[in-house]
Design an enzyme around this catalytic site. Structure first.
Site, PDB file in Angstrom:
ATOM      1  N   LYS A  86      70.450  -2.626  53.442  1.00 18.83           N
ATOM      2  CA  LYS A  86      69.997  -1.345  52.892  1.00 18.83           C
ATOM      3  C   LYS A  86      69.775  -0.316  53.999  1.00 18.83           C
ATOM      4  O   LYS A  86      70.021   0.882  53.789  1.00 18.83           O
ATOM      5  CB  LYS A  86      68.729  -1.549  52.064  1.00 18.83           C
ATOM      6  N   TYR A  88      68.630  -8.644  53.409  1.00 15.02           N
ATOM      7  CA  TYR A  88      68.630  -7.587  52.392  1.00 15.02           C
ATOM      8  C   TYR A  88      68.245  -6.250  53.025  1.00 15.02           C
ATOM      9  O   TYR A  88      68.912  -5.226  52.804  1.00 15.02           O
ATOM     10  CB  TYR A  88      67.655  -7.955  51.277  1.00 15.02           C
TER      11      TYR A  88
END
Length: 255
Positions: A164, A160
Site C-alpha cells: 500500500k 500488506y
C-alpha cells in the site's frame, strides 16, 4: 449584483466507470455510489457467478451496470479487457488481498501473491485505463483503494503495508505524468472496514482491541463510510485534487 459561486456537481451522468473488486465489500459499495450518481458502471471481479448476482441487484435498483470477469494478476488480460470495453472516465480499483503474518514468518508465496494483486495488478490496471483515456483525448478520475496502512505500520502487516505504501508512490508519480491530460489519480485510505477481508482480524480479541483503541472515533468503519468519498473524487467537485490520499480512518493516523 454579487453573483455567488456554486458548488460543482457531484453528478456523474453520462460517464463510464470501471470498478474492480466489485463483487463485495468496498468495491461493491463504490460501484453502488457511482451508479447512484448516474454513472454507467462496469463491475469487474474474478468471480463471474457473484457478478451476475450483483448486476441483477443493480438492475433491480434501476442502475445501469454490466459485468466483466477480470483477474488483475493477469496483466495481458487486464489490458485487453480495458481496451475492448473502454475508455472509462472513472476507475475505482478495489481489488486487493491480505496475507497477514509476523514478518519473520512471511512465506514467499504469500509475499508474491500480495504484491502481484495489490501492487503489480493495481499499477498495470491504472496504466491501462489511463492509456485509453490519453488515446481518446479524454480526462478522467482514477482512484485506487489504498489503506491507512499506506501511511503507518501495523502488527503482522509488513507485506500488506509495503504494497500500500507502493500504491501511494505510483499514484503520485502517475498524477504528475498525466496531469497535463486532465487525468487525476488519487487514493482512498480506509481504516478497518466491516468486510469479509477484515473478519480474520475482528475474530481475534487482541487484534480487535488494538483496532478499537487506535480509531479515535470509537467505531469500526462501514462500507457506507467510503461511498461519499468515491463519488466526490470521481466528480467535478474534486477537479483540482490529484496525487492525494484521502484518509477515512477515524483518526487512526492523526497520532
Amino acid at each position: 449584483m454579487l453573483k455567488l459561486p456554486r458548488t460543482p456537481s457531484f453528478r456523474l451522468d453520462g460517464r463510464a466507470a470501471l470498478v474492480v473488486g466489485a463483487s463485495s465489500g468496498i468495491g461493491l459499495a463504490a460501484a453502488a455510489a457511482l451508479a447512484e450518481a448516474g454513472a454507467r458502471v462496469t463491475l469487474a471481479a474474478r468471480s463471474a457467478d457473484r457478478l451476475d448476482e450483483v448486476v441483477s441487484a443493480f438492475a433491480e435498483a434501476g442502475y445501469e451496470a454490466r459485468a466483466m470477469a477480470l483477474d488483475v494478476q493477469n496483466v495481458e488480460e487486464t489490458e485487453a479487457r480495458v481496451a475492448e470495453s473502454g475508455p472509462f472516465d472513472i476507475l475505482v480499483n478495489s481489488a486487493g488481498i491480505a496475507r497477514h503474518a509476523p514478518a519473520l514468518q512471511t512465506s514467499l508465496a504469500d509475499f508474491d501473491l500480495t504484491t502481484d494483486i495489490n501492487l503489480r495488478g493495481a499499477y498495470f490496471l491504472t496504466r491501462a485505463v489511463a492509456s485509453m483515456l490519453i488515446s481518446a483525448g479524454r480526462p478522467g478520475s482514477l482512484i485506487n483503494i489504498s489503506s491507512q496502512m499506506a501511511h503507518v505500520g501495523g502488527i503482522d502487516r509488513a507485506v500488506y503495508s509495503a504494497t500500500k505504501h507502493a500504491v501511494e508512490g505510483f499514484t503520485k508519480s502517475m498524477a504528475i505524468e498525466w496531469g497535463g491530460h486532465g487525468i487525476r489519480v488519487n487514493t482512498i485510505c480506509p481504516t478497518f472496514i466491516r468486510t469479509p477481508l477484515a473478519e480474520q482480524t475482528f475474530a481475534n480479541p487482541e487484534r480487535l482491541k488494538w483496532v478499537e483503541d487506535k480509531i479515535k472515533l470509537g467505531r469500526i468503519g462501514e462500507v457506507e463510510d467510503i461511498m461519499g468519498a468515491v463519488t466526490f473524487l470521481a466528480s467535478d467537485a474534486a477537479s483540482l485534487i490529484t496525487g492525494s490520499a484521502l484518509m477515512i480512518d477515524g483518526g487512526w493516523t492523526a497520532d
